[in-house]
Design a protein around this motif. Structure first.
Motif, PDB file in Angstrom:
ATOM      1  N   LEU A  85      35.525  40.438  31.285  1.00 19.62           N
ATOM      2  CA  LEU A  85      34.755  39.626  32.068  1.00 19.62           C
ATOM      3  C   LEU A  85      35.061  39.240  33.407  1.00 19.62           C
ATOM      4  O   LEU A  85      34.443  38.590  34.150  1.00 19.62           O
ATOM      5  N   ALA A  86      35.857  39.964  33.985  1.00 19.95           N
ATOM      6  CA  ALA A  86      36.381  40.106  35.303  1.00 19.95           C
ATOM      7  C   ALA A  86      35.549  40.652  36.461  1.00 19.95           C
ATOM      8  O   ALA A  86      36.039  41.778  36.795  1.00 19.95           O
ATOM      9  N   HIS A  87      34.138  40.170  36.567  1.00 23.73           N
ATOM     10  CA  HIS A  87      33.459  41.232  37.401  1.00 23.73           C
ATOM     11  C   HIS A  87      32.671  40.097  37.964  1.00 23.73           C
ATOM     12  O   HIS A  87      32.459  39.006  37.857  1.00 23.73           O
ATOM     13  N   MET A  88      31.727  40.851  39.074  1.00 18.78           N
ATOM     14  CA  MET A  88      30.901  39.804  40.084  1.00 18.78           C
ATOM     15  C   MET A  88      29.905  39.231  39.213  1.00 18.78           C
ATOM     16  O   MET A  88      29.547  38.186  39.824  1.00 18.78           O
ATOM     17  N   ALA A  89      29.304  39.536  38.095  1.00 20.74           N
ATOM     18  CA  ALA A  89      28.211  38.843  37.435  1.00 20.74           C
ATOM     19  C   ALA A  89      28.886  37.502  37.002  1.00 20.74           C
ATOM     20  O   ALA A  89      27.979  36.750  36.535  1.00 20.74           O
ATOM     21  N   LEU A  90      30.096  37.623  36.773  1.00 22.25           N
ATOM     22  CA  LEU A  90      30.605  36.121  36.224  1.00 22.25           C
ATOM     23  C   LEU A  90      31.537  35.608  37.227  1.00 22.25           C
ATOM     24  O   LEU A  90      32.549  34.844  36.988  1.00 22.25           O
ATOM     25  N   SER A  91      31.079  35.462  38.538  1.00 24.64           N
ATOM     26  CA  SER A  91      31.815  34.757  39.318  1.00 24.64           C
ATOM     27  C   SER A  91      31.032  34.205  40.593  1.00 24.64           C
ATOM     28  O   SER A  91      29.850  34.616  40.601  1.00 24.64           O
ATOM     29  N   ASP A  92      31.657  33.413  41.289  1.00 28.92           N
ATOM     30  CA  ASP A  92      30.732  32.648  42.416  1.00 28.92           C
ATOM     31  C   ASP A  92      31.596  32.946  43.705  1.00 28.92           C
ATOM     32  O   ASP A  92      32.890  33.634  43.677  1.00 28.92           O
ATOM     33  N   PRO A  93      31.093  32.808  44.831  1.00 31.51           N
ATOM     34  CA  PRO A  93      31.676  32.981  46.308  1.00 31.51           C
ATOM     35  C   PRO A  93      33.011  32.010  46.269  1.00 31.51           C
ATOM     36  O   PRO A  93      33.076  31.128  45.592  1.00 31.51           O
TER      37      PRO A  93
END
Length: 401
Positions: A85-93
């Motif tokens: 789950l540690a990827h850019m699709a599950l993150s915000d700036p």
């Protein structure tokens, strides 16, 4: 608009999974945002109007970082610390900005277009195999769409051929789970495999993208952490093939259902690029963007979305909005499709869009060249649809030629 009312989508249509577009049209006529009960999940807020969807996709109050909710189980049946789950699709700036910067250089339009000869070669090989036995019948998903998409992304990342069927199974359960236990098993097996793959690439790097990501250091000395490598690998492998499979399948279904457009494309293969754009707009591979978390109370389209609520932005509904596209339910491969949001919009716009377009264009054009009489070999109402509201596509597409 009634902020406390909940619309049960199953009551609006018993055929929602196969054809959700009439339901979305009814909802759009009432307003751009609705509190709904989907056919197979908990209540969510749906955004269905074109302008509202574009605004929602760029609204910083709608987060993709579900760690902020304290309940990752709302979007994935796995542990909150699962590195996949540690990827850019599950993150915000700013995390998203940093992660996307570290991989974006590998997905420029120029770099992807350089893969065209190899994509063509793979497509030709698959069609050689599909037409070799003289049966003149096949499942287009199994024969072309899936192996093309999976081969391209796995070759790009450097995944051994023997492991590719496992990835298909994990991907199916993660993006369109058939059950909670099957979804959990997919996450567990993927979590056991990816560190071994990354370890092998670290010890013996190749010319593939995963080897490059392991050793990439940007100008500030930043690089992906071990968990981020696992997350990015998971994201690229799963998103890198599922959408393309459905793009090809949905495109051929749309052409079969509109023989005038199929004849037009056969007569003029130069329309393939614009045909792919119309396929994306008319019946794209992603029905709705991945769930957002409302970080605070948000007034949108006359509806109050409370803090902590789950929001789904329905790309398929936006791209059939008559306020943006004339006669939106008409499939026209000569249409001006500019502005469609099939690949999203804003900072989470699909990084692999150039790849999907390339594979879709080559696959559909080559299919019509090699099998000019190709048509559906089944009643289109009997197809097995991918469950859920994230992906839009069918498991199989029987064809004859």
């Amino acid at each position: 608009m009634c902020a406390s009312c909940t619309t049960d989508l199953r009551q609006l249509s018993t055929d929602f999974v196969r054809n959700p577009y009439p339901v979305y049209a009814k909802l759009r006529a009432r307003g751009p945002v609705h509190h709904v009960r989907p056919p197979d999940g908990p209540e969510v807020y749906l955004v269905v109007g074109y302008e509202a969807c574009r605004a929602a996709l760029t609204d910083p109050r709608l987060s993709r970082d579900w760690r902020k909710s304290g309940d990752v189980s709302r979007i994935a049946n796995t542990s909150p610390d699962d590195p996949s789950l540690a990827h850019m699709a599950l993150s915000d700036p700013p995390d998203h900005t940093r992660l996307r910067r570290l991989v974006a250089r590998e997905f420029t339009t120029r770099r992807i277009e350089a893969l065209a000869p190899r994509v063509q070669e793979i497509t030709d090989t698959l069609l050689d195999e599909m037409t070799a036995n003289g049966a003149r019948k096949a499942d287009l998903v199994a024969a072309v769409a899936f192996p093309l998409a999976m081969t391209v992304i796995c070759e790009l990342l450097g995944v051994p051929e023997l492991d590719r069927e496992s990835f298909r199974r994990w991907s199916n359960e993660i993006l369109a789970p058939t059950g909670r236990e099957a979804e959990a098993t997919a996450y567990t097996e993927q979590a056991e495999y990816l560190p071994r793959l990354i370890g092998a690439k670290r010890a013996d790097p190749g010319e593939d993208l995963l080897s490059a990501l392991i050793h990439t250091v940007d100008e500030d000395g930043d690089r992906l952490s071990p968990d981020e490598l696992i997350g990015m690998c998971s994201l690229l492998l799963i998103a890198g093939h599922e959408t393309t499979v459905n793009l090809i399948g949905n495109g051929m279904r749309a052409l079969f259902a509109h023989p005038d457009q199929l004849d037009l494309l056969r007569a003029d293969p130069s329309l393939a690029g614009n045909a792919v754009e119309e396929i994306l707009r008319y019946d794209g591979p992603v029905e709705s963007a991945q769930e957002r978390l409302a970080l605070e109370d948000i007034e949108m389209g006359g509806m109050l979305i409370p803090a902590g609520a789950t929001v789904r932005i329905v790309l398929a509904a936006a791209d059939r909005d008559a306020a943006r596209f004339d006669d939106p339910d008409r499939f026209d491969i000569r249409r001006d499709t500019r502005g469609h949001i099939a690949f999203g919009h804003g900072l989470h716009h699909c990084l692999g869009a150039p790849m999907g377009r390339l594979e879709g264009r080559i696959a559909i054009r080559t299919l019509l060249e090699r099998c000019p009489g190709i048509t559906a070999d089944t009643d289109m109402t009997d197809l097995d649809w991918v469950p859920g509201m994230l992906l839009r596509g069918v498991r199989e597409l029987p064809v004859r030629w």
